[in-house]
Design a protein around this motif. Structure first.
Motif, short mmCIF file in Angstrom:
data_model
loop_
_atom_site.label_atom_id
_atom_site.label_comp_id
_atom_site.label_asym_id
_atom_site.label_seq_id
_atom_site.Cartn_x
_atom_site.Cartn_y
_atom_site.Cartn_z
N TRP A 76 10.43 6.82 -28.88
CA TRP A 76 9.70 5.12 -28.84
C TRP A 76 9.17 4.89 -29.74
N LEU A 77 9.43 3.83 -30.57
CA LEU A 77 8.63 2.73 -31.27
C LEU A 77 7.42 1.84 -30.70
N LEU A 78 6.44 1.81 -31.16
CA LEU A 78 5.23 0.96 -30.40
C LEU A 78 4.85 0.25 -31.97
N ASN A 79 4.65 -0.88 -31.36
CA ASN A 79 4.18 -2.04 -32.54
C ASN A 79 2.98 -2.92 -31.64
N VAL A 80 2.09 -2.87 -32.58
CA VAL A 80 0.44 -3.28 -32.20
C VAL A 80 0.27 -4.31 -33.44
N ASP A 81 -0.12 -5.58 -33.45
CA ASP A 81 -0.02 -6.73 -34.57
C ASP A 81 -1.31 -7.86 -33.98
N LEU A 82 -2.69 -7.51 -34.69
CA LEU A 82 -3.57 -8.62 -34.18
C LEU A 82 -4.23 -9.48 -35.07
N GLN A 83 -4.33 -10.55 -35.22
CA GLN A 83 -4.17 -11.63 -35.94
C GLN A 83 -5.21 -12.67 -35.74
N TYR A 84 -6.56 -12.57 -36.41
CA TYR A 84 -7.44 -13.87 -36.55
C TYR A 84 -7.51 -14.64 -37.67
N ARG A 85 -7.15 -16.03 -37.11
CA ARG A 85 -7.43 -17.31 -37.99
C ARG A 85 -8.20 -17.86 -37.67
N ASN A 86 -8.85 -18.87 -38.55
CA ASN A 86 -9.79 -20.18 -39.01
C ASN A 86 -9.48 -21.50 -39.21
N VAL A 87 -8.75 -22.47 -38.67
CA VAL A 87 -9.12 -23.54 -39.32
C VAL A 87 -9.57 -24.36 -39.32
N THR A 88 -9.95 -25.02 -40.38
CA THR A 88 -11.39 -26.03 -40.34
C THR A 88 -10.61 -27.47 -41.23
N TYR A 89 -10.18 -28.65 -40.43
CA TYR A 89 -9.67 -30.29 -41.30
C TYR A 89 -10.76 -31.09 -41.09
N LYS A 90 -11.02 -31.74 -42.35
CA LYS A 90 -11.72 -32.83 -42.36
C LYS A 90 -11.18 -34.06 -42.99
N VAL A 91 -11.04 -35.39 -42.60
CA VAL A 91 -10.28 -36.29 -42.91
C VAL A 91 -11.53 -37.68 -42.71
N ASP A 92 -12.06 -38.09 -44.30
CA ASP A 92 -12.35 -39.30 -44.41
C ASP A 92 -11.78 -40.56 -44.86
N GLY A 93 -11.96 -41.21 -44.46
CA GLY A 93 -12.03 -42.84 -45.32
C GLY A 93 -10.98 -43.09 -44.25
N ASN A 94 -9.85 -44.36 -44.90
CA ASN A 94 -9.39 -45.47 -44.43
C ASN A 94 -7.98 -45.03 -44.73
N ASP A 95 -7.64 -45.30 -43.57
CA ASP A 95 -5.35 -44.95 -43.25
C ASP A 95 -4.63 -46.63 -43.83
N ASN A 96 -3.60 -46.56 -44.12
CA ASN A 96 -2.52 -47.05 -44.70
C ASN A 96 -3.33 -48.78 -43.30
N LYS A 97 -3.35 -48.18 -40.85
CA LYS A 97 -3.43 -49.41 -40.51
C LYS A 97 -4.97 -48.81 -39.85
N ILE A 98 -5.47 -47.34 -39.79
CA ILE A 98 -6.07 -47.06 -38.94
C ILE A 98 -7.47 -47.11 -39.99
N LYS A 99 -8.74 -47.82 -40.09
CA LYS A 99 -9.92 -47.82 -40.79
C LYS A 99 -11.11 -46.66 -40.29
N ASN A 100 -11.73 -46.67 -41.01
CA ASN A 100 -12.90 -46.38 -40.84
C ASN A 100 -12.40 -44.27 -40.07
#
Length: 818
Positions: free
Chosen positions: A511-535
């Motif tokens: 027998w071969l046993l595998n365990v795998d545990l990951q923690y992941r944190n993501v933060t994402y910020k966008v500010d300004g005007n886009d091609n079509k969408i403002k503010n």
């Protein structure tokens, strides 16, 4: 000949008799019989290094059987016990292509007995098929893979799906360092042209796979390992030429090991093609440089590689009636799709064919340069402890240029223009939309192996992305109050990605046993005007805990069965936030992945079978429509799933015949789907929406069957001829299971021939020929659709667009290695 053998034997006997009984002489060469100076030879606890001739001597007890071990960086360790009374020995070391490169990818790769499904593509397979087409085409014979390209011939922008999941769901790492774009999460190999020429191997993991760095894997992972250390100097000059004026030129050089410590490699590449589609040209350039310090226990390697691409845009696709030849339908497309066709452009569209390209402006091009810098360390700190660490930085900058007819001044922040008594609200203009970004961070892994039965890896990464999106007008028929350099929109994005994981496996008897545990944190910020969408003000902070567990049972040395369970979460991509069709804040996706399989392998036959169920919550599925940069729009659906079986096998029928085949059969369903179709007035403005409900409907662009076959005939060791086939079942362009909005099934056949030989003192000469689509099949593997309801008609109408792939074409390659 017998006289020569006798003379040689007599000479060797004379030499042996002339050596003192207590002296053992060892000579070490490589597999080409070239002496290796500096190799470490161990004899009965004593060690010495070979001299310039690859030789070394030891004093040993007479008539004693000595144990000899030889080690040299870049080669497999050699061990032997000499016959009693033997006093000379010639040892040939065999190259170990993975001795150092494996150190950088060990933590993120699935091992041979892992309870997950994967396939490895090695260096020789890559070399035979690397004639200029992009990396996805090298994976075409992998289970469940569908590839295509905008230009139709595999050069330029390419696309790939695995298990129906597009490249935004395929995690890609280079030596364990993330490649995926932080915002779109796609991997654009067009930005790294001819990178395959610097690749040692590629591992494709399907499903969630093992924990790795970068974007979450929701369809598959590609783990790419760059060239392994070569101990001897070399030079390569590789060239390909083929249909549509396609060229690939590659120059590679390597120093080999200098002073048994240092090695350097460099590559220059250029790929160009006119493309199968009209004006869909590509001009791609790249370089690769690395330098390393190598010792028996430590490696420090710096790598810089860069790609510069200029491609003529072909992402609009080709209207369906241009493929079918239906003139009445072509007329409807021209009149009802609000393309504003007139004059010569209307005539060109009505007379077009499957190579038609909507764009005609001479510089309607995409231009982007991406440069990567990696600094990687690997150290064997103890016999049971290996440490890997890396720093990386990617600089990307570029734009696509386009001509816009009748653009409204107000959309560009400009004032209307008054000429006499006339007020102009529109102008023709040329604009550039820029992406300017930085991506940097660090990764690490610590591998502790206290025994043969137990192994544990602690790893993780922290990465930050900073990107500016902005547009500028470079020319306008009426400039209004604008000035060169003004930005008519600008927004900046910052994304932080932190993850840490712990993996362990334990072998207990069978027998071969595998365990795998990951923690992941993501933060994402966008500010300004886009091609079509403002503010725009977007802020999201997401935490994911991703556990995995698996078990393997070894039936016998040749076969085993396995099962695994994995759970993972994944953040939305940029366009999900900014261009959500339902104007909703997107939710993160979550998935449970259950896999079970069987593997068998012996000298002549191997086969793997894998069952899987990927169960999604809030999956972001493609609607079938695109945004104005050719990227598919997506919406969350509460419940959906992908289930199937994958088979991958190969049989050495004889020394001359090899047969390999893959099959991926699946069901890809959304349990409840609500489609929103816009209702338009006579001017094409949306006035409302109409809902259509579907139950247990097919997920867009997810074929139920993908089959491949490769039959290879090798009349001699140096020559192989392969007949390759690929079948892809029907794919729906949207999530309605409507046959009228789908991609027809395709069956395409290719021939590949490879001949390798030596001549004129050249170490290796490769002649490679690929004839693709030998039966001239007219097919496509990608497309999009959009629907609308005109108030004046009241009924739904739709418009399908496809990316036609090339008919019969060829590439011929000549590779020289010195």
């Amino acid at each position: 000949m017998f006289k020569q053998l006798y003379a040689t034997g007599a000479f060797c006997l004379t030499v042996m008799l002339g050596i003192a009984q207590e002296t053992l002489s060892v000579k070490v060469t490589d597999n080409k019989s070239i002496a290796i100076p500096g190799a470490t030879v161990y004899v009965e606890g004593k060690s010495k290094q070979t001299n310039a001739d690859g030789s070394v001597s030891f004093v040993v007890k007479d008539n004693h059987a000595a144990r000899v071990t030889v080690r040299f960086l870049g080669f497999q360790e050699f061990r032997t016990t000499l016959n009693q009374g033997q006093h000379t020995v010639l040892i040939q070391l065999q190259p170990d292509q993975n001795i150092m490169a494996d150190a950088f990818v060990y933590a993120s790769r699935a091992k041979d007995n892992s309870a997950t499904t994967f396939k490895n593509i090695n260096k020789s397979e890559i070399r035979r098929n690397n004639l200029g087409r992009d990396i996805p085409y090298l994976l075409d014979q992998t289970p469940g893979v569908v590839v295509g390209s905008d230009a139709g011939a595999g050069i330029g922008y390419t696309n790939m799906t695995i298990r129906g999941s597009d490249n935004a769901r395929i995690n890609v790492t280079l030596n364990g360092i993330p490649l995926n774009d932080a915002e779109s999460m796609g991997s654009f190999f067009v930005n790294l042209p001819d990178f395959a020429s610097s690749v040692e191997s590629i591992q494709v993991q399907r499903g969630i796979g093992t924990s790795t760095n970068g974007a979450g894997a929701f369809g598959a992972s590609l783990n790419i390992q760059t060239d392994a250390l070569e101990a001897s100097p070399y030079a390569e000059f590789n060239n390909s030429f083929g249909s549509y004026n396609s060229w690939k030129n590659t120059l590679k050089v390597g120093s080999g090991l200098l002073n048994n410590k240092y090695a350097f490699n460099a590559r220059l590449s250029r790929i160009s093609s006119d493309g199968y589609i009209e004006r869909a040209s590509s001009d791609l350039k790249s370089f690769y440089v690395d330098g390393g310090l190598y010792t028996e226990k430590h490696t420090l390697k710096a790598t810089v590689f860069s790609g510069k691409e200029k491609t003529y845009q072909a992402w609009y696709g080709t209207a369906e009636p241009l493929l079918t030849g239906d003139k009445a339908e072509l007329q409807r497309y021209a009149n009802d799709s609000f393309w504003l066709f007139s004059g010569p452009e209307y005539d060109r569209f009505m007379q077009g064919d499957r190579k038609y390209n909507y764009y005609t402006y001479p510089n309607q091009t995409d231009n982007y340069t991406q440069t990567h810098a990696h600094l990687q360390y690997s150290g064997q700190w103890a016999s049971d402890l290996r440490v890997n660490a890396a720093l990386h930085y990617t600089r990307g900058a570029g734009y696509f240029e386009e001509f816009k007819a009748g653009a409204k001044f107000s959309e560009y922040g400009l004032e209307n223009v008054t000429l006499g008594d006339t007020t102009l609200k529109k102008t023709d203009l040329i604009r550039r939309r820029w992406l300017d970004n930085h991506f940097y961070g660090g990764t690490y892994s610590i591998n502790y192996k206290p025994s043969q039965a137990f192994n544990i890896i602690l790893g993780g990464a922290y990465n930050q992305y900073k990107g500016d999106h902005y547009g500028e007008i470079t020319w306008a028929q009426y400039a209004s109050n604008g000035s060169l350099g003004d930005k008519y929109y600008l927004n900046n994005a910052v994304k932080n990605d932190f993850n840490t994981y712990l993996k362990a496996d334990y072998r207990l008897d069978k027998w071969l046993l595998n365990v795998d545990l990951q923690y992941r944190n993501v933060t994402y910020k966008v500010d300004g005007n886009d091609n079509k969408i403002k503010n725009i003000h977007i802020s999201d902070n997401l935490n994911f805990i991703n556990p995995k567990a698996g078990v393997t049972y070894f039936i016998n040395p040749a076969s085993h069965v396995y099962a695994s369970y994995a759970y993972a979460g994944k953040e939305p991509i940029r366009k999900d936030y900014i261009e959500n069709p339902n104007n909703l804040f997107p939710k993160p996706e979550k998935m449970q992945d259950i896999e079970a399989g069987y593997r068998f392998k012996n000298e002549s036959f191997n086969i793997g079978a894998n069952l899987y169920a990927m169960l999604y919550k809030n999956q972001l599925v493609q609607t079938g429509s695109l945004n104005d940069t050719g990227s598919a729009l997506r919406v969350n659906v509460p419940k959906s799933y992908r289930t199937g079986i994958e088979i991958d096998g190969a049989w050495n029928i004889s020394s001359q015949f090899l047969w390999s085949a893959t099959a991926a059969l699946s069901r890809n369903k959304i349990k409840d789907f609500v489609e929103m179709v816009p209702v338009l007035d006579k001017n094409g403005n949306k006035v409302s929406e109409k809902a259509f409900n579907y139950d247990n409907t097919d997920i867009a662009k997810s074929p139920a069957a993908v089959l491949s076959n490769n039959f290879t005939y090798r009349p001699m060791e140096a020559l192989s001829i392969s007949f390759l086939s690929k079948y892809i079942s029907r794919m729906y362009l949207d999530n309605t299971s409507a046959k009228e909005r789908s991609i027809k099934p395709s069956f395409v056949n290719n021939i590949a021939a490879n001949y390798t030989f030596k001549a004129l003192g050249i170490e290796r000469i490769d002649l490679n020929l690929a004839v693709n689509n030998i039966f001239n099949t007219k097919f496509t593997t990608n497309g999009y659709t959009y629907s609308q309801i005109l108030e004046s008609k009241g009924s739904r109408e739709y418009f399908n667009f496809y990316y036609p792939q090339a008919t019969t074409n060829f590439m011929l390659g000549l590779n020289l290695r010195f």
